[in-house]
Design an enzyme around this catalytic site. Sequence first.
Site, short mmCIF file in Angstrom:
data_model
loop_
_atom_site.label_atom_id
_atom_site.label_comp_id
_atom_site.label_asym_id
_atom_site.label_seq_id
_atom_site.Cartn_x
_atom_site.Cartn_y
_atom_site.Cartn_z
N GLY A 44 0.12 -2.43 17.36
CA GLY A 44 -1.20 -1.88 17.60
C GLY A 44 -2.28 -2.69 16.92
CB CYS A 103 8.29 -4.75 10.07
SG CYS A 103 6.57 -4.21 10.24
CB CYS A 130 1.94 17.84 -19.41
SG CYS A 130 2.29 16.51 -20.60
CG HIS A 176 -2.63 2.87 -2.25
ND1 HIS A 176 -2.52 2.73 -0.87
CD2 HIS A 176 -3.85 2.32 -2.56
CE1 HIS A 176 -3.60 2.16 -0.39
NE2 HIS A 176 -4.42 1.90 -1.39
CD GLN A 235 -2.59 -1.29 2.60
OE1 GLN A 235 -3.64 -0.68 2.78
NE2 GLN A 235 -2.03 -2.05 3.53
CG ASN A 236 4.07 1.31 2.31
OD1 ASN A 236 3.05 1.67 2.89
ND2 ASN A 236 4.94 0.48 2.85
CB CYS A 257 -1.78 13.72 -22.72
SG CYS A 257 -0.13 13.99 -21.99
CB SER A 286 -1.24 -2.66 6.86
OG SER A 286 -2.46 -2.04 6.48
CB SER A 287 -4.05 0.03 11.07
OG SER A 287 -4.36 1.01 10.09
#
Length: 314
Positions: free
Chosen positions: A288, A304, A220, A161, A143-144, A172, A261-262
């Site tokens: 948590g 982690c 752009c 994401h 998700q990072n 474009c 991740s929560s």
Amino acid sequence: MRMSCGLTYRSMKSRWITKLSRPCSHGPMGLFVPPSPPLDPKKVKELQRFITLSKKLLVMTGAGISTESGIPDYRSEKVGLYARTDRRPIQHVDFVRSAPIRQRYWARNFVGWPQFSAHQPNPAHWALSNWEKRGKLHWLVTQNVDALHTKAGNQRLTELHGCMHRVLCLNCGEQTPRGLLQERFQDLNPSWSAEAQGVAPDGDVFLSEEQVQTFQVPSCVRCGGPLKPDVVFFGDTVNPDKVDFVHRRVREADSLLVVGSSLQVYSGYRFILTAREKKLPIAILNIGPTRSDDLACLKLNSRCGELLPLIVPH
């Protein structure tokens, strides 16, 4: 309480320099990682057994894996953005509709980019890269948007994401590397200077409105349209084809491990629901509570980067 280091940016003879406006009293890990209990040897063994029994393991990571690399998250107790400030992330609809909001966003991102892009993988990222090399990792979904899994060498990877290291034209669809845009910012703003009053997630910093007003934003080069980082802002939706692709990877898996991740955001939580429907064993490593603790057969409240390197991927 502000828990981040300010950044000062000034142009000097067409060359941008950066410095800390005040020293940090903690290392990058201590700044944004919430407190956690000491490693429990019993829990380590349980996770080792979970990984050993997994033959087609899918791992989903969130912001908690990157806080140990010095990148703040939104929701961590006491140290996340929501706990430290009353600021909230930019909304997709506001970015798309408002040129002043885009100007403010890009000014802040311009100041924050050198530090954000310099962040490196921590032991948790390297552990997952090693799992892939050893054939243990069926697929990795993050998700990072920080590209740290890519920097660590993961290839069986979906950036759910998007990624801050890419920029898209809203008109474009032209895609360019974020580093090239930084050079265009510098060319357009040769005498602009700013001092950030804090660091936020995803390459953002805090600037005053006065600092932002004179910042020039490029368009752009192909069509002159507005530019946006290739990420899913809050209020936007993940590309349906990408969602379908991840659902297929979940259905192929025989187990699912959540790391950092929560699971409060539905774009990630939906895959937990798919895993539950398929009756996959689910393990969660997060400091948590999470939205899916009641669905997990194993929950670990550890850092982690301390725990994952202890697991042997066989």
